[in-house]
Design a protein around this motif. Structure first.
Motif, PDB file in Angstrom:
ATOM      1  N   GLU A 133       0.840  -1.190   0.000  1.00 51.34           N
ATOM      2  CA  GLU A 133       0.000   0.000   0.000  1.00 51.34           C
ATOM      3  C   GLU A 133       0.878   1.243   0.000  1.00 51.34           C
ATOM      4  O   GLU A 133       1.956   1.262   0.593  1.00 51.34           O
ATOM      5  CB  GLU A 133      -0.875  -0.009   1.269  1.00 51.34           C
ATOM      6  CG  GLU A 133      -1.924   1.077   1.265  1.00 51.34           C
ATOM      7  CD  GLU A 133      -2.542   1.283   2.649  1.00 51.34           C
ATOM      8  OE1 GLU A 133      -2.515   0.350   3.466  1.00 51.34           O
ATOM      9  OE2 GLU A 133      -3.030   2.394   2.879  1.00 51.34           O
ATOM     10  N   SER A 214      -1.835   5.722   6.384  1.00 56.43           N
ATOM     11  CA  SER A 214      -2.349   4.933   5.275  1.00 56.43           C
ATOM     12  C   SER A 214      -3.045   5.833   4.248  1.00 56.43           C
ATOM     13  O   SER A 214      -3.605   6.866   4.599  1.00 56.43           O
ATOM     14  CB  SER A 214      -3.317   3.911   5.853  1.00 56.43           C
ATOM     15  OG  SER A 214      -4.009   3.277   4.834  1.00 56.43           O
ATOM     16  N   THR A 215      -2.993   5.419   2.969  1.00 51.07           N
ATOM     17  CA  THR A 215      -3.787   6.132   1.952  1.00 51.07           C
ATOM     18  C   THR A 215      -4.928   5.266   1.449  1.00 51.07           C
ATOM     19  O   THR A 215      -5.836   5.766   0.788  1.00 51.07           O
ATOM     20  CB  THR A 215      -2.933   6.502   0.715  1.00 51.07           C
ATOM     21  OG1 THR A 215      -2.511   5.297   0.081  1.00 51.07           O
ATOM     22  CG2 THR A 215      -1.729   7.351   1.105  1.00 51.07           C
ATOM     23  N   GLY A 216      -4.867   3.959   1.710  1.00 57.98           N
ATOM     24  CA  GLY A 216      -5.883   3.046   1.191  1.00 57.98           C
ATOM     25  C   GLY A 216      -5.686   2.725  -0.277  1.00 57.98           C
ATOM     26  O   GLY A 216      -6.518   2.045  -0.877  1.00 57.98           O
ATOM     27  N   VAL A 217      -4.578   3.190  -0.866  1.00 59.29           N
ATOM     28  CA  VAL A 217      -4.327   2.950  -2.293  1.00 59.29           C
ATOM     29  C   VAL A 217      -3.216   1.913  -2.421  1.00 59.29           C
ATOM     30  O   VAL A 217      -2.133   2.074  -1.860  1.00 59.29           O
ATOM     31  CB  VAL A 217      -3.895   4.258  -3.002  1.00 59.29           C
ATOM     32  CG1 VAL A 217      -3.570   3.990  -4.467  1.00 59.29           C
ATOM     33  CG2 VAL A 217      -4.988   5.309  -2.879  1.00 59.29           C
ATOM     34  N   LEU A 218      -3.489   0.845  -3.153  1.00 58.71           N
ATOM     35  CA  LEU A 218      -2.431  -0.120  -3.430  1.00 58.71           C
ATOM     36  C   LEU A 218      -1.474   0.487  -4.438  1.00 58.71           C
ATOM     37  O   LEU A 218      -1.892   1.149  -5.394  1.00 58.71           O
ATOM     38  CB  LEU A 218      -3.017  -1.400  -4.007  1.00 58.71           C
ATOM     39  CG  LEU A 218      -3.719  -2.348  -3.049  1.00 58.71           C
ATOM     40  CD1 LEU A 218      -4.169  -3.597  -3.804  1.00 58.71           C
ATOM     41  CD2 LEU A 218      -2.811  -2.739  -1.900  1.00 58.71           C
ATOM     42  N   ARG A 220       0.169  -0.944  -6.723  1.00 64.51           N
ATOM     43  CA  ARG A 220      -0.114  -1.442  -8.064  1.00 64.51           C
ATOM     44  C   ARG A 220      -1.230  -0.635  -8.725  1.00 64.51           C
ATOM     45  O   ARG A 220      -1.138  -0.271  -9.897  1.00 64.51           O
ATOM     46  CB  ARG A 220      -0.510  -2.917  -8.004  1.00 64.51           C
ATOM     47  CG  ARG A 220      -0.713  -3.530  -9.373  1.00 64.51           C
ATOM     48  CD  ARG A 220      -1.424  -4.865  -9.303  1.00 64.51           C
ATOM     49  NE  ARG A 220      -0.779  -5.747  -8.366  1.00 64.51           N
ATOM     50  CZ  ARG A 220      -1.400  -6.272  -7.308  1.00 64.51           C
ATOM     51  NH1 ARG A 220      -2.664  -6.007  -7.059  1.00 64.51           N
ATOM     52  NH2 ARG A 220      -0.759  -7.071  -6.496  1.00 64.51           N
ATOM     53  N   ASN A 221      -2.262  -0.343  -7.959  1.00 68.39           N
ATOM     54  CA  ASN A 221      -3.360   0.445  -8.519  1.00 68.39           C
ATOM     55  C   ASN A 221      -2.912   1.870  -8.822  1.00 68.39           C
ATOM     56  O   ASN A 221      -3.371   2.478  -9.793  1.00 68.39           O
ATOM     57  CB  ASN A 221      -4.551   0.446  -7.557  1.00 68.39           C
ATOM     58  CG  ASN A 221      -5.216  -0.914  -7.497  1.00 68.39           C
ATOM     59  OD1 ASN A 221      -4.956  -1.768  -8.342  1.00 68.39           O
ATOM     60  ND2 ASN A 221      -6.052  -1.131  -6.492  1.00 68.39           N
TER      61      ASN A 221
ATOM     62  N   VAL B 183      -5.414   0.549   8.841  1.00 66.82           N
ATOM     63  CA  VAL B 183      -6.339   0.738   7.738  1.00 66.82           C
ATOM     64  C   VAL B 183      -6.408   2.248   7.503  1.00 66.82           C
ATOM     65  O   VAL B 183      -6.361   3.033   8.453  1.00 66.82           O
ATOM     66  CB  VAL B 183      -7.738   0.196   8.105  1.00 66.82           C
ATOM     67  CG1 VAL B 183      -8.760   0.496   7.020  1.00 66.82           C
ATOM     68  CG2 VAL B 183      -7.676  -1.300   8.381  1.00 66.82           C
ATOM     69  N   SER B 184      -6.490   2.632   6.244  1.00 63.94           N
ATOM     70  CA  SER B 184      -6.612   4.051   5.924  1.00 63.94           C
ATOM     71  C   SER B 184      -7.813   4.657   6.671  1.00 63.94           C
ATOM     72  O   SER B 184      -8.881   4.061   6.710  1.00 63.94           O
ATOM     73  CB  SER B 184      -6.797   4.184   4.419  1.00 63.94           C
ATOM     74  OG  SER B 184      -7.259   5.453   4.095  1.00 63.94           O
ATOM     75  N   LYS B 186      -9.916   6.903   6.036  1.00 63.79           N
ATOM     76  CA  LYS B 186     -11.163   7.084   5.283  1.00 63.79           C
ATOM     77  C   LYS B 186     -11.862   5.748   5.034  1.00 63.79           C
ATOM     78  O   LYS B 186     -13.053   5.711   4.754  1.00 63.79           O
ATOM     79  CB  LYS B 186     -10.892   7.810   3.966  1.00 63.79           C
ATOM     80  CG  LYS B 186     -10.084   7.008   2.997  1.00 63.79           C
ATOM     81  CD  LYS B 186      -9.864   7.755   1.689  1.00 63.79           C
ATOM     82  CE  LYS B 186      -9.061   6.856   0.747  1.00 63.79           C
ATOM     83  NZ  LYS B 186      -8.463   7.540  -0.362  1.00 63.79           N
ATOM     84  N   ASN B 187     -11.113   4.643   5.121  1.00 62.11           N
ATOM     85  CA  ASN B 187     -11.720   3.335   4.854  1.00 62.11           C
ATOM     86  C   ASN B 187     -12.524   2.779   6.020  1.00 62.11           C
ATOM     87  O   ASN B 187     -13.356   1.900   5.837  1.00 62.11           O
ATOM     88  CB  ASN B 187     -10.654   2.320   4.418  1.00 62.11           C
ATOM     89  CG  ASN B 187     -10.301   2.470   2.948  1.00 62.11           C
ATOM     90  OD1 ASN B 187     -10.967   3.207   2.216  1.00 62.11           O
ATOM     91  ND2 ASN B 187      -9.263   1.801   2.506  1.00 62.11           N
TER      92      ASN B 187
END
Lengths: 246, 308
Positions: A133, A214-218, A220-221, B183-184, B186-187
């Motif tokens: 991530e 965290s950004t929540g973005v993989l 790879r994505n 965990v992010s 916002k998630n």
């Protein structure tokens, strides 16, 4: 017989307060049963999976963009290392709505070059097979200094900065966003990086004490999205060695 | 009667069973008809298909069609099966990237999972992503220490569920890991994280008490064991005594057999975890013996459980 008498004993007290039981575990023969190839495919599960598998195969073959020349990696500054570190920094900035000082990706995290011609989703999975991530670290000048000392030993490029690696592998003339870097200055720096490296992977142990955001973005994505966006803007997928490490 | 007197009075503990003559029941007497078979997975991580034959590790292992076949085999032999998962169903293969968890839930529903809890990766597409896939899950998610009241998922999950199996009441509750930093933001949004130990104590009291359960199972996504002060399954077992079985996850730990944590008064908590990616299917069988506890007493700490 014993079981029968147990049942009988239970049945004898239907009107009493509910009988209580002791649950007794039995662990034989194996509590972890391997799910291996000796098992046949369950027909219903296989039929459910089949159409999804076909779509995965198709989507892995989907073309995201076109590269005039292959985007390759080599030791030191490379097109691929610059490409990924730069898009990490820009994506992290977009996700947080604030500028990010630095982008960091080690050569070990880049598993395959992007080919010349059509770049497919499969190409991006080959480049970045890990479920890493994109995260953001906020660190002191002292930690940034350690990062550049690490980088200079292998002439690793760092997005957002330029520096000169001395023949002894020491960093000099470090500039971040064009400004001379002073490790003693009382300020924090933001770094766009993978969660793996932020946790001290690839011997980046000096990051271990910082808690990543965290950004929540993989990752790879983030790479796939960047290539798609270039394509949508009518641009080829390109990356160059621009002399950020001298 | 206070608890100490009660224990003295009934001689509860490992010796209690011997006194009643039930501890010596031969294995053959634990008839299949009365046996509960608990099957479980954790951290399946979207491993729909087996690891490829050229994989560096676990080549050919896992695969949900293989697992479904194994579960069907066991169901054909055993009348009382409880099938459970400890979270991180999602993330790890293109199937998740492309279909966002739909296929994982559909296949688990076909396999007739009884319940799962939520792992941190089950929030990878945010609360919206979870909400969107819930209609594909024909099984409940049990989570006692996340409070979704202020989110779009309010009312979607239960803290626990009692299953009637083999003529017994089996209480199952779920405990999730702290998501902040993992965990992010916002998630998970406005999801509130409640202290797992305090919540688990409440769950044990409720399931042992008013719910009259003969077996209490915790689906935990805390992780197996940490050297640091971070909460893990061992600290949970010690901090909330009276759980019979913790089915863990998160740390992808392969256990050849469950660990045993001794609690007060001879009670034992078993901790099991079976790796990740559906490489293994966990199996624990339980027989039920006439017990010695009195329902009026806080029975959680006085139920002896022994490894056969």
């Amino acid at each position: 017989m014993a079981a029968l008498s147990l049942l009988a004993a239970v049945a004898l007290f239907p009107a009493c307060q509910r009988a209580t039981y002791v649950a007794k575990p039995q662990l034989a023969p194996a509590t972890a049963q391997p799910v291996g190839k000796d098992l046949a495919d369950d027909a219903m599960a296989a039929a459910t999976i089949a159409p999804y598998r076909q779509r995965v195969t198709e989507q892995m073959a989907a073309v995201l963009g076109t590269a005039p020349v292959a985007i390759t990696k080599n030791s030191g500054e490379s097109p691929l290392a610059n490409f990924v570190a730069d898009l990490q920094r820009s994506r992290a900035s977009r996700e947080t709505g604030q500028p990010i000082d630095l982008g960091v990706m080690t050569n070990g995290g880049l598993r395959s070059p992007l080919p010349a011609g059509s770049i497919t989703m499969g190409s991006v999975f080959e480049l970045m097979p890990f479920e890493n991530e994109l995260v953001i670290l906020e660190v002191s000048g002292a930690v940034v200094q350690q990062l550049f000392e690490y980088a200079a030993r292998v002439k690793m490029p760092i997005s957002g900065a330029t520096y000169v690696a001395s023949p002894e592998g020491r960093p000099t003339d470090i500039r971040i966003n064009g400004q001379q870097f002073n490790p003693a200055q009382d300020r924090m720096y933001t770094i766009a990086i993978s969660d793996y490296l932020a946790g001290g992977g690839d011997q980046l142990t000096f990051f271990k004490n910082s808690k990543p955001r965290s950004t929540g973005v993989l990752l790879r994505n983030a790479i796939a999205d960047h290539i798609r966006e270039l394509t949508a803007a009518g641009r080829p997928v390109e990356a160059k060695v621009d002399g950020r490490v001298k | 009667m206070n608890r100490r007197d009660f224990i003295k009075h009934t001689g509860v503990g490992a010796a209690g069973l011997g006194i009643l003559g039930l501890g010596s029941l031969p294995a053959a007497a634990e008839a299949k008809a009365d046996r509960l078979v608990i099957l479980h997975t954790n951290d399946m991580h979207s491993r729909i298909e087996p690891f490829p034959d050229n994989a560096a590790q676990w080549a050919g292992m896992g695969g949900m069609a293989h697992r479904a076949a194994l579960i069907k085999q066991i169901r054909a032999q055993e009348p009382h099966v409880l099938l459970l998962d400890s979270g991180d169903i999602w993330q790890g293969t293109p199937y998740f990237n492309f279909f966002m968890g739909e296929l994982e839930y559909k296949l688990m529903t076909q396999m007739a999972y009884d319940a799962s809890t939520l792992g941190n990766h089950d929030f990878d597409n945010g609360l919206e992503g979870l909400q969107k896939q819930l209609p594909h899950a024909g099984f409940p998610f049990l989570i006692a220490n996340y409070d979704f009241s202020d989110t779009i998922l309010a009312g979607k999950f239960q803290p626990y569920k009692v299953f009637e199996k083999a003529g017994h009441r089996i209480g199952v509750f779920g405990i999730g890991i702290e998501m902040a930093g993992l965990v992010s933001d916002k998630n998970f949004g406005a999801t509130k994280y409640l202290d797992p130990i305090a919540v688990a104590k409440d769950m044990v009291a409720k399931l042992r008490g008013p719910e009259k359960c003969d077996l209490v199972i915790c689906l935990s996504h805390l992780g197996y064991k940490y050297e640091s002060a971070k909460l893990d399954d061992f600290k949970l077992a010690a901090g909330a005594p009276g759980i019979d079985l913790i089915l863990g996850g998160h740390t992808h730990t392969f256990l050849p057999k469950p660990d045993v944590v001794a609690g007060p008064n001879g009670h034992q908590t078993l901790i099991n975890q079976v790796g990740w990616s559906g490489i293994n299917l966990g199996r624990l069988d339980y027989a039920f013996e006439r017990g010695t506890r009195r329902p009026s007493v806080a029975a959680a700490s006085v139920v002896p459980v022994r490894v056969a």
